[in-house]
Motif scaffolding. Sequence first.
Motif, PDB file in Angstrom:
ATOM      1  N   ASP A   1       0.809  -1.227   0.000  1.00 44.86           N
ATOM      2  CA  ASP A   1       0.000   0.000   0.000  1.00 44.86           C
ATOM      3  C   ASP A   1       0.838   1.272   0.000  1.00 44.86           C
ATOM      4  OD1 ASP A   1      -2.670  -1.022  -0.063  1.00 44.86           O
ATOM      5  OD2 ASP A   1      -2.405  -1.706   2.002  1.00 44.86           O
ATOM      6  N   ARG A   2       2.150   1.139  -0.209  1.00 49.40           N
ATOM      7  CA  ARG A   2       2.998   2.325  -0.249  1.00 49.40           C
ATOM      8  C   ARG A   2       2.958   2.961  -1.626  1.00 49.40           C
ATOM      9  NH1 ARG A   2       8.807   1.677   2.544  1.00 49.40           N
ATOM     10  NH2 ARG A   2       8.844   3.853   1.866  1.00 49.40           N
ATOM     11  N   GLU A   3       3.206   4.257  -1.664  1.00 51.64           N
ATOM     12  CA  GLU A   3       3.296   4.939  -2.947  1.00 51.64           C
ATOM     13  C   GLU A   3       4.688   4.740  -3.546  1.00 51.64           C
ATOM     14  OE1 GLU A   3       2.172   9.013  -2.957  1.00 51.64           O
ATOM     15  OE2 GLU A   3       0.213   8.664  -2.072  1.00 51.64           O
ATOM     16  N   VAL A   4       4.748   4.702  -4.866  1.00 56.31           N
ATOM     17  CA  VAL A   4       6.022   4.536  -5.574  1.00 56.31           C
ATOM     18  C   VAL A   4       6.633   5.920  -5.754  1.00 56.31           C
ATOM     19  CG1 VAL A   4       7.152   3.457  -7.551  1.00 56.31           C
ATOM     20  CG2 VAL A   4       4.949   2.597  -6.766  1.00 56.31           C
ATOM     21  N   ASP A   5       7.097   6.475  -4.667  1.00 51.37           N
ATOM     22  CA  ASP A   5       7.579   7.858  -4.678  1.00 51.37           C
ATOM     23  C   ASP A   5       8.971   7.951  -4.073  1.00 51.37           C
ATOM     24  OD1 ASP A   5       7.160   7.512  -1.965  1.00 51.37           O
ATOM     25  OD2 ASP A   5       5.386   8.820  -1.865  1.00 51.37           O
ATOM     26  N   ALA A   6       9.372   9.150  -3.726  1.00 53.82           N
ATOM     27  CA  ALA A   6      10.732   9.391  -3.249  1.00 53.82           C
ATOM     28  C   ALA A   6      11.005   8.791  -1.875  1.00 53.82           C
ATOM     29  CB  ALA A   6      11.016  10.894  -3.218  1.00 53.82           C
ATOM     30  N   SER A   7       9.977   8.316  -1.193  1.00 56.82           N
ATOM     31  CA  SER A   7      10.194   7.700   0.112  1.00 56.82           C
ATOM     32  C   SER A   7      10.848   6.328   0.000  1.00 56.82           C
ATOM     33  CB  SER A   7       8.863   7.571   0.868  1.00 56.82           C
ATOM     34  OG  SER A   7       8.000   6.632   0.235  1.00 56.82           O
ATOM     35  N   LEU A   8      10.834   5.744  -1.200  1.00 62.28           N
ATOM     36  CA  LEU A   8      11.456   4.445  -1.430  1.00 62.28           C
ATOM     37  C   LEU A   8      12.918   4.615  -1.834  1.00 62.28           C
ATOM     38  CD1 LEU A   8       8.604   2.771  -3.512  1.00 62.28           C
ATOM     39  CD2 LEU A   8       9.190   2.263  -1.145  1.00 62.28           C
ATOM     40  N   SER A   9      13.746   3.708  -1.375  1.00 58.00           N
ATOM     41  CA  SER A   9      15.157   3.748  -1.754  1.00 58.00           C
ATOM     42  C   SER A   9      15.324   3.262  -3.184  1.00 58.00           C
ATOM     43  CB  SER A   9      15.979   2.859  -0.816  1.00 58.00           C
ATOM     44  OG  SER A   9      15.706   1.489  -1.076  1.00 58.00           O
ATOM     45  N   GLY A  10      16.519   3.496  -3.736  1.00 60.58           N
ATOM     46  CA  GLY A  10      16.789   3.033  -5.087  1.00 60.58           C
ATOM     47  C   GLY A  10      16.662   1.528  -5.224  1.00 60.58           C
ATOM     48  N   GLY A  11      17.143   0.785  -4.211  1.00 62.81           N
ATOM     49  CA  GLY A  11      17.038  -0.669  -4.252  1.00 62.81           C
ATOM     50  C   GLY A  11      15.606  -1.147  -4.160  1.00 62.81           C
ATOM     51  N   GLU A  12      14.789  -0.466  -3.354  1.00 57.68           N
ATOM     52  CA  GLU A  12      13.382  -0.840  -3.234  1.00 57.68           C
ATOM     53  C   GLU A  12      12.636  -0.621  -4.546  1.00 57.68           C
ATOM     54  OE1 GLU A  12      12.532   0.126   1.495  1.00 57.68           O
ATOM     55  OE2 GLU A  12      12.596   1.765   0.035  1.00 57.68           O
ATOM     56  N   VAL A  13      12.894   0.522  -5.180  1.00 60.37           N
ATOM     57  CA  VAL A  13      12.221   0.825  -6.451  1.00 60.37           C
ATOM     58  C   VAL A  13      12.620  -0.186  -7.516  1.00 60.37           C
ATOM     59  CG1 VAL A  13      12.015   2.506  -8.311  1.00 60.37           C
ATOM     60  CG2 VAL A  13      11.941   3.276  -5.950  1.00 60.37           C
ATOM     61  N   LYS A  14      13.891  -0.576  -7.526  1.00 61.58           N
ATOM     62  CA  LYS A  14      14.334  -1.534  -8.537  1.00 61.58           C
ATOM     63  C   LYS A  14      13.679  -2.888  -8.332  1.00 61.58           C
ATOM     64  CE  LYS A  14      18.596   0.654  -9.914  1.00 61.58           C
ATOM     65  NZ  LYS A  14      20.000   0.524 -10.300  1.00 61.58           N
ATOM     66  N   ARG A  15      13.522  -3.317  -7.078  1.00 54.75           N
ATOM     67  CA  ARG A  15      12.889  -4.610  -6.851  1.00 54.75           C
ATOM     68  C   ARG A  15      11.389  -4.556  -7.139  1.00 54.75           C
ATOM     69  NH1 ARG A  15      14.671  -6.583  -1.190  1.00 54.75           N
ATOM     70  NH2 ARG A  15      15.462  -4.465  -0.875  1.00 54.75           N
ATOM     71  N   ILE A  16      10.772  -3.413  -6.892  1.00 52.60           N
ATOM     72  CA  ILE A  16       9.369  -3.255  -7.268  1.00 52.60           C
ATOM     73  C   ILE A  16       9.222  -3.295  -8.778  1.00 52.60           C
ATOM     74  CG2 ILE A  16       7.445  -1.594  -7.302  1.00 52.60           C
ATOM     75  CD1 ILE A  16       8.379  -0.766  -4.453  1.00 52.60           C
ATOM     76  N   GLU A  17      10.182  -2.674  -9.489  1.00 53.82           N
ATOM     77  CA  GLU A  17      10.168  -2.732 -10.950  1.00 53.82           C
ATOM     78  C   GLU A  17      10.253  -4.181 -11.428  1.00 53.82           C
ATOM     79  OE1 GLU A  17      12.429  -0.359 -14.474  1.00 53.82           O
ATOM     80  OE2 GLU A  17      13.716  -1.554 -13.173  1.00 53.82           O
ATOM     81  N   ILE A  18      11.119  -4.980 -10.792  1.00 56.14           N
ATOM     82  CA  ILE A  18      11.229  -6.385 -11.174  1.00 56.14           C
ATOM     83  C   ILE A  18       9.909  -7.110 -10.897  1.00 56.14           C
ATOM     84  CG2 ILE A  18      12.427  -8.562 -10.726  1.00 56.14           C
ATOM     85  CD1 ILE A  18      14.911  -6.903 -10.001  1.00 56.14           C
TER      86      ILE A  18
END
Length: 243
Positions: free
Chosen positions: A131-148
């Motif tokens: 339920d988190r937003e895909v925004d600046a609160s996520l780290s680079g590693g978190e965003v990359k794993r969400i992308e995967i």
Amino acid sequence: MLEISHLRYEVTTEDGSELGILRDVSLTIPEGKLVVITGPNGGGKTTLARTIMGLNQPTGGTIRWNGTDITNLSITDRAKAGVSYGFQQPPRFKGLKVKDLISLAAGRELTPSDGCRYLTQVGLCADDYIDREVDASLSGGEVKRIEIATILARGAGLLIFDEPEAGIDLWSFAKLTETFERIHKNGDATLLIISHQERIIQLADEIVVIEKGEVASHGPREEIFPQIMARTLPGCGFMKEGL
């Protein structure tokens, strides 16, 4: 299977001359393999990845995926054919929740358990992220794993990642390599990873070295990796240890 035959990509310089970025590149990547493309900076690695995805249009040669000629297909049609691309810096979407992004990637409304399953596959605790937003609160590693996770939700058969280690911390990098290992072990897709990192290169079934827009060497990791190490002097080669 990915089959690249005599691929060329040229650009016109300011003085009107043609500059070859890719020069007669031919590769065959068997289905289900994890292949790492490495080599000196400026050698054409990213250009090759972008050309496979359709972000660049080649000036010659062909690209075939599972027997289908995709050379002139649009990015959208390549995606429909099962080709996906992971950027060095994945985009962020303020106001869009992780569960909605994964549903968009899947092309259907996912149940909470479906969304959680994809996040679990990339090593993220679903309760903490769904339920988190895909925004600046996520780290680079978190965003990359969400992308995967979104790529897995699409059911893509060919996953292309351009220097996935860029801009992430050591802990996230370790989790990222675990994710690649898990995808490969499960046989979910063919992975093509652009990287300088020894730990990612060590995951490869095969290594491709690109230099000056050409395939300098290509073969099993056990054969090519010692050649790379023999050519790489401490502090001046294209291999990078750690982050």
